[in-house]
Scaffold this motif. Structure first.
Motif, PDB file in Angstrom:
ATOM      1  N   THR A 245      25.346 -19.022  36.150  1.00 53.81           N
ATOM      2  CA  THR A 245      24.187 -18.828  35.082  1.00 53.81           C
ATOM      3  C   THR A 245      23.327 -17.892  35.620  1.00 53.81           C
ATOM      4  N   ILE A 246      22.929 -16.909  34.912  1.00 55.10           N
ATOM      5  CA  ILE A 246      21.851 -15.955  34.782  1.00 55.10           C
ATOM      6  C   ILE A 246      20.857 -16.034  33.994  1.00 55.10           C
ATOM      7  N   LEU A 247      19.344 -16.494  34.250  1.00 53.23           N
ATOM      8  CA  LEU A 247      18.680 -16.856  33.565  1.00 53.23           C
ATOM      9  C   LEU A 247      17.427 -15.900  33.789  1.00 53.23           C
ATOM     10  N   THR A 248      16.791 -15.703  32.553  1.00 58.10           N
ATOM     11  CA  THR A 248      15.546 -14.870  32.647  1.00 58.10           C
ATOM     12  C   THR A 248      14.512 -15.442  31.760  1.00 58.10           C
TER      13      THR A 248
ATOM     14  N   LYS B 202      13.041  -4.662  26.936  1.00 62.83           N
ATOM     15  CA  LYS B 202      13.870  -3.757  27.678  1.00 62.83           C
ATOM     16  C   LYS B 202      14.678  -4.798  28.468  1.00 62.83           C
ATOM     17  N   THR B 203      13.988  -5.965  29.242  1.00 63.23           N
ATOM     18  CA  THR B 203      14.568  -7.112  29.909  1.00 63.23           C
ATOM     19  C   THR B 203      15.681  -7.665  29.109  1.00 63.23           C
ATOM     20  N   PHE B 204      15.449  -7.796  27.898  1.00 68.13           N
ATOM     21  CA  PHE B 204      16.393  -8.661  26.932  1.00 68.13           C
ATOM     22  C   PHE B 204      17.434  -7.859  26.770  1.00 68.13           C
ATOM     23  N   LEU B 205      17.291  -6.569  26.265  1.00 62.47           N
ATOM     24  CA  LEU B 205      18.377  -5.524  25.984  1.00 62.47           C
ATOM     25  C   LEU B 205      19.323  -5.364  27.286  1.00 62.47           C
ATOM     26  N   SER B 206      18.779  -5.402  28.483  1.00 60.22           N
ATOM     27  CA  SER B 206      19.637  -5.253  29.574  1.00 60.22           C
ATOM     28  C   SER B 206      20.169  -6.667  29.899  1.00 60.22           C
ATOM     29  N   PHE B 207      19.959  -7.938  29.585  1.00 60.77           N
ATOM     30  CA  PHE B 207      20.156  -9.172  29.795  1.00 60.77           C
ATOM     31  C   PHE B 207      21.285  -9.233  28.749  1.00 60.77           C
ATOM     32  N   ARG B 208      21.200  -8.854  27.576  1.00 60.88           N
ATOM     33  CA  ARG B 208      22.363  -8.841  26.714  1.00 60.88           C
ATOM     34  C   ARG B 208      23.440  -8.034  26.707  1.00 60.88           C
ATOM     35  N   ALA B 209      23.216  -6.795  27.404  1.00 61.94           N
ATOM     36  CA  ALA B 209      24.506  -5.838  27.784  1.00 61.94           C
ATOM     37  C   ALA B 209      24.963  -6.449  29.027  1.00 61.94           C
ATOM     38  N   ALA B 210      24.405  -7.102  29.917  1.00 61.50           N
ATOM     39  CA  ALA B 210      25.143  -7.666  30.978  1.00 61.50           C
ATOM     40  C   ALA B 210      25.988  -9.094  30.571  1.00 61.50           C
ATOM     41  N   ALA B 211      25.454  -9.779  29.372  1.00 64.73           N
ATOM     42  CA  ALA B 211      26.028 -10.993  28.946  1.00 64.73           C
ATOM     43  C   ALA B 211      27.307 -10.579  28.391  1.00 64.73           C
ATOM     44  N   SER B 212      27.279  -9.336  27.518  1.00 65.62           N
ATOM     45  CA  SER B 212      28.602  -8.908  27.080  1.00 65.62           C
ATOM     46  C   SER B 212      29.623  -8.369  27.768  1.00 65.62           C
TER      47      SER B 212
ATOM     48  N   HIS C 246      30.059  -9.589  31.016  1.00 64.67           N
ATOM     49  CA  HIS C 246      30.369 -10.542  32.023  1.00 64.67           C
ATOM     50  C   HIS C 246      30.540 -11.984  31.241  1.00 64.67           C
ATOM     51  N   PRO C 247      31.619 -12.079  30.288  1.00 66.32           N
ATOM     52  CA  PRO C 247      31.741 -13.397  29.503  1.00 66.32           C
ATOM     53  C   PRO C 247      32.137 -14.708  30.649  1.00 66.32           C
ATOM     54  N   SER C 248      32.462 -14.391  31.841  1.00 59.86           N
ATOM     55  CA  SER C 248      32.633 -15.396  32.525  1.00 59.86           C
ATOM     56  C   SER C 248      31.354 -16.175  33.210  1.00 59.86           C
ATOM     57  N   VAL C 249      30.150 -15.674  32.980  1.00 56.50           N
ATOM     58  CA  VAL C 249      29.137 -16.068  33.384  1.00 56.50           C
ATOM     59  C   VAL C 249      28.042 -16.562  32.235  1.00 56.50           C
ATOM     60  N   ASN C 250      27.154 -17.479  32.390  1.00 55.61           N
ATOM     61  CA  ASN C 250      26.578 -17.993  31.353  1.00 55.61           C
ATOM     62  C   ASN C 250      25.096 -17.106  31.483  1.00 55.61           C
ATOM     63  N   PHE C 251      24.578 -16.842  30.361  1.00 53.07           N
ATOM     64  CA  PHE C 251      23.222 -15.978  30.025  1.00 53.07           C
ATOM     65  C   PHE C 251      22.377 -16.827  29.499  1.00 53.07           C
ATOM     66  N   VAL C 252      21.310 -17.213  30.072  1.00 52.95           N
ATOM     67  CA  VAL C 252      20.263 -17.861  29.099  1.00 52.95           C
ATOM     68  C   VAL C 252      18.820 -17.271  29.351  1.00 52.95           C
ATOM     69  N   ALA C 253      18.146 -17.217  28.346  1.00 52.95           N
ATOM     70  CA  ALA C 253      17.096 -16.317  28.192  1.00 52.95           C
ATOM     71  C   ALA C 253      16.022 -17.698  27.626  1.00 52.95           C
ATOM     72  N   VAL C 254      14.685 -17.636  28.201  1.00 56.44           N
ATOM     73  CA  VAL C 254      13.779 -18.635  27.880  1.00 56.44           C
ATOM     74  C   VAL C 254      12.546 -17.759  27.241  1.00 56.44           C
TER      75      VAL C 254
ATOM     76  N   ASN D  33      25.991 -13.458  22.994  1.00 58.34           N
ATOM     77  CA  ASN D  33      26.560 -13.900  24.069  1.00 58.34           C
ATOM     78  C   ASN D  33      25.525 -14.407  25.052  1.00 58.34           C
ATOM     79  N   VAL D  34      24.260 -14.651  24.554  1.00 55.64           N
ATOM     80  CA  VAL D  34      22.958 -15.263  25.252  1.00 55.64           C
ATOM     81  C   VAL D  34      22.535 -16.484  24.684  1.00 55.64           C
ATOM     82  N   ARG D  35      22.462 -17.495  25.285  1.00 53.95           N
ATOM     83  CA  ARG D  35      21.588 -18.720  24.877  1.00 53.95           C
ATOM     84  C   ARG D  35      20.229 -18.555  24.997  1.00 53.95           C
ATOM     85  N   ILE D  36      19.341 -18.755  23.923  1.00 57.53           N
ATOM     86  CA  ILE D  36      18.126 -18.941  23.869  1.00 57.53           C
ATOM     87  C   ILE D  36      17.678 -20.272  23.735  1.00 57.53           C
ATOM     88  N   ILE D  37      16.730 -20.440  24.845  1.00 53.84           N
ATOM     89  CA  ILE D  37      15.616 -21.820  24.833  1.00 53.84           C
ATOM     90  C   ILE D  37      14.226 -21.208  24.470  1.00 53.84           C
TER      91      ILE D  37
END
Length: 191
Positions: free
Chosen positions: A44-47, A59-69, A71-79, A99-103
């Motif tokens: 899991t990658i968290l931001t 900018k952080t979220f755009l980079s995060f979303r690109a990484a999530a796309s 790397h589908p074998s990794v969970n991406f969670v933004a808080v 591809n990003v779970r939002i909390i």
């Protein structure tokens, strides 16, 4: 968006009683909102984002979303600590959360469990951050958006957690303009 909401984002929020920032090699904090390790046994990658409307959060979220796309074998969670409605509106404005779970953590409980409390004046308004916000707008067209909720003083941070729930990378932002390297985070989590 009203002037009052924008002005409120500049008010210092209540202080949080924070846990220490998880160190590399420590077990990640796990709660009902964010269970780690994940039941699907993926890394899991968290931001933890600055307020919705902040150019550095965007900018952080755009980079995060690109990484999530990528790397589908990794969970991406933004808080987000902004309200659900403000978070939804902001996500729509920047192209969604593929591809990003939002909390939404507007009480900042998860932020506190990960050691992310209220930042200092210098963290937010130092000259390097002010230059970075101008440069980000001028070079990439990412400017301040209206802030409907959340605090400019909340510290952000990002972490990588492996399949077994151990923190492998990350920490708190040292300045408001810190943009994490999520490819580095993925490599650390997958080791």
């Amino acid at each position: 968006m009203t002037f009052q909401k924008e002005a409120a984002s500049w008010m210092f929020p209540s202080q949080l009683s924070t846990s220490p920032i998880p160190s590399i090699g420590a077990n990640a904090p796990s709660t009902s909102k964010l269970h780690l390790p994940n039941p699907d046994e993926k890394p899991t990658i968290l931001t933890f984002l600055r307020h919705c409307g902040c150019p550095f959060a965007e900018k952080t979220f755009l980079s995060f979303r690109a990484a999530a796309s990528a790397h589908p074998s990794v969970n991406f969670v933004a808080v987000s600590h902004s309200a659900q409605s403000a978070t939804n509106k902001w996500l729509e404005a920047i192209g969604g959360a593929d591809n990003v779970r939002i909390i939404v953590d507007n009480e900042r409980e998860l932020f506190a469990q990960w050691g992310l409390g209220v930042s200092s004046f210098w963290h937010v308004l130092n000259p390097a951050s002010m230059w970075s916000v101008y440069k980000l707008g001028k070079e990439q067209g990412i400017w301040n958006r209206p802030t409907e909720s959340g605090s400019r003083w909340q510290t952000s941070g990002s972490f990588a957690v492996d399949r077994s729930g151990v923190v492998k990378w990350g920490g708190a932002a040292v300045r408001a303009d810190w943009i994490p390297d999520f490819e580095e985070a993925v490599k650390a989590a997958e080791k």
